[in-house]
Structure formats: C-alpha cells, structure tokens
Scaffold this active site. Structure first.
Site, PDB file in Angstrom:
ATOM      1  N   SER A 139       1.267  -0.709   0.256  1.00  0.00           N
ATOM      2  CA  SER A 139      -0.075  -0.295   0.063  1.00  0.00           C
ATOM      3  C   SER A 139       0.369   1.441   0.207  1.00  0.00           C
ATOM      4  CB  SER A 139      -1.050  -0.081   0.899  1.00  0.00           C
ATOM      5  OG  SER A 139      -1.360   1.189   1.770  1.00  0.00           O
ATOM      6  N   TYR A 152      -2.410  -1.608  10.560  1.00  0.00           N
ATOM      7  CA  TYR A 152      -2.528  -1.632   8.644  1.00  0.00           C
ATOM      8  C   TYR A 152      -0.812  -0.885   8.584  1.00  0.00           C
ATOM      9  CZ  TYR A 152      -3.723  -0.500   3.758  1.00  0.00           C
ATOM     10  OH  TYR A 152      -3.912  -0.863   3.178  1.00  0.00           O
TER      11      TYR A 152
END
Ligand code: NAD
Length: 257
Positions: A139, A152
C-alpha cells in the site's frame, strides 16, 4: 498468453483488488487459485466463471488467513505455485491508545503473517519448478503513514521489508519478489463508503471523491483493480526479470508529495 502453464495463487481474491489481479493473470494465460475465508457457492462460481472466460484452470480454495496452519495449507492444497500474490488484507481505524488488541492482532495476522506462511511454503515449489514470482500487495501505507492506522501501517511497512528479504534470499535464482503499493483503489469496499460520506458532508459524489477520499492522491483519480492486475502481470513478465526487492507505486503521485 505469456503466463500459460503457470499457476498463480492470489490470496483474498473473491473481491476487490485480489479478484482484479486474478482476472488479469488469467487473461495473461495463468491458471489461478482464488481464496478467501468463506466457502460459498458464489466463491466457487466466481472461479468457474474466470476459468471459462479466459480458458484457464481456475479454482477456489477456502482458507482463513488469520490462522497460520490454514495459510500454509492453502499453498499445499493448490499443489503448485509459480506466482504467489499476497493480497488479503483488512483495515481498522482508531487512535493507538484506543486500538482494540484483537483488531491489532487480526491485521498483523492477515496483512503480514499470512504472507510469511504462504511464501515459506511456496518458495520450495518455485525452486523445484525453476521459476517464481512473489507479488505482495502492500500500500502507499507501506511507504508513508496516516494517523489512526497503526496496525495497517505497521503491517504494510512489514510486508515491504519482508519483500526485500525474500528478494535477497532468491537473488541468484529465477525468482523475484516485489511489492505493489496502491494508493486509493475503487473496490467495493471503498465504493460502499461514498454514499455515507456524501450524507455526512452534504457533498456531491464528485466532491467526496476529489476532496475527501482522494485528498492525498494528486491525480484526484482512483487507481483501478485492472491497473493493479496489469502491474502484477508486468512483474510476472520476462521484461521484469531483473526487478526484484523493490516497490512499485500505483498511487496517482501520493508518495511523490
Ligand atoms: P477487499 O475487502 O475488497 O478485499 C480483501 C480480500 O481479503 C477479500 O477477498 C476478503 O475476503 C479477503 N480476506 C479478508 N480477511 C481474510 C481472511 N481472514 N482470510 C482470507 N481472506 C481474507 O479490499 P481491497 O481493497 O481489494 O484490498 C485488497 C488488498 O489491497 C489489501 O491488502 C489492502 O490492504 C490493499 N490495498 C487496498 C487499497 C484500496 O484503496 N482499496 C489501497 C492500498 C492497498
């Protein structure tokens, strides 16, 4: 049909980016193994549909990737793994002092640990086959941070680090390992947030997308699952033979800021 004869396992692929990546790999000729933690008729039908649409072998294997033994069993059950795409991921947003321990553990288990387990089982298969590609879906949050996304961001930075290690451990072999770092991608998960945000801010769909969701994405456009899939296909191509241990951002300029 550059990937004909190759078997690709894509984790977390009954929706969103994983499904898009599986479809693009199948379009390029690869046999695909789809996965998620459910085991519904729709899951199996999804695989069958890809098989008939692209003329490849496609099947669905249920595995809950929050569990080490199921992550390992996924690759063992597939029986072959030339291309491993570690994509499964979840998110939870909260300040670190309020972050639920169970959510932290689940995010680290699914977004990071599962990739360790699948890679550990897949690498000997790739070595035996004499060719392999590991593609980790990280990401922009594998390279930068945002508040309230501690687990995350930790998991995504972790998977970028692990990608480099896998690349070094396979550097003299015909195997590569890379991470794709998407910015915002319009998946069903993201799409579902648009109506609520429109209501919350009293904004049009276009304004929500441009000024709320894509505030940090300079292109002011979502990336598409097909574009992430196309990047994965490129990483599996012979042209990408010397690309290993790195990240490719597909983020409309986010990480250039
Ligand atoms: P999504 O929710 O559509 O897909 C997530 C997939 O993971 C689903 O198939 C889901 O079933 C699966 N999954 C969840 N928990 C699982 C478990 N315990 N075991 C097995 N499978 C499980 O979301 P997405 O947006 O397509 O995200 C896919 C990946 O892309 C994630 O790793 C996410 O972090 C990453 N990503 C997404 C975006 C974005 O904007 N959508 C941006 C950057 C990175």
């Amino acid at each position: 049909m550059q990937l004909k004869g190759k078997t690709a396992i894509v984790t977390g692929s009954n929706s969103g980016i994983g499904l898009g990546v599986a479809r693009e790999l199948a379009r390029a000729g690869a046999d695909v193994v789809l996965n998620s933690y459910t085991d519904s008729e729709e899951d199996h039908a999804l695989a069958a549909g890809i098989g008939s649409e692209f003329g490849v072998s496609a099947r669905y294997v249920k595995a809950d990737l929050s569990k080490a033994e199921e992550a390992r069993a996924l690759v063992e059950t597939a029986g072959a793994c030339d291309i491993l795409v570690n994509n499964a991921g979840i998110q939870h947003v909260a300040p670190i002092d309020e972050f639920p321990v169970a959510k932290w553990d689940a995010i680290i288990a699914i977004n990071l640990n599962s990739a360790f387990h699948t890679t550990a089982v897949a690498l000997p298969m790739m070595r035996k086959a004499g060719w392999g590609r590991v593609v980790n879906i990280a990401s922009a949050h594998g390279l930068t941070a945002s508040p309230y996304k501690s687990a995350y961001v930790a998991a995504k930075h972790g998977i970028v680090g692990m990608t480099k290690v896998v690349a070094l451990e396979t550097a003299e072999e015909p195997i590569t390992a890379n991470a794709i770092c998407p910015g915002y991608v319009l998946t069903p998960l993201v799409e579902a947030q648009i109506p609520d945000t429109m209501k919350e801010y009293g904004m049009s769909r276009e304004d929500v997308i441009k000024n709320v969701m894509l505030q940090r994405q300079p292109s002011k456009e979502f990336a598409t699952v097909e574009e992430i899939g196309g990047t994965a296909v490129f990483l599996c191509s012979e042209a990408a033979r010397q690309i290993t241990g790195t990240t490719i951002s597909v983020d409309g300029g986010w990480t250039a800021l």
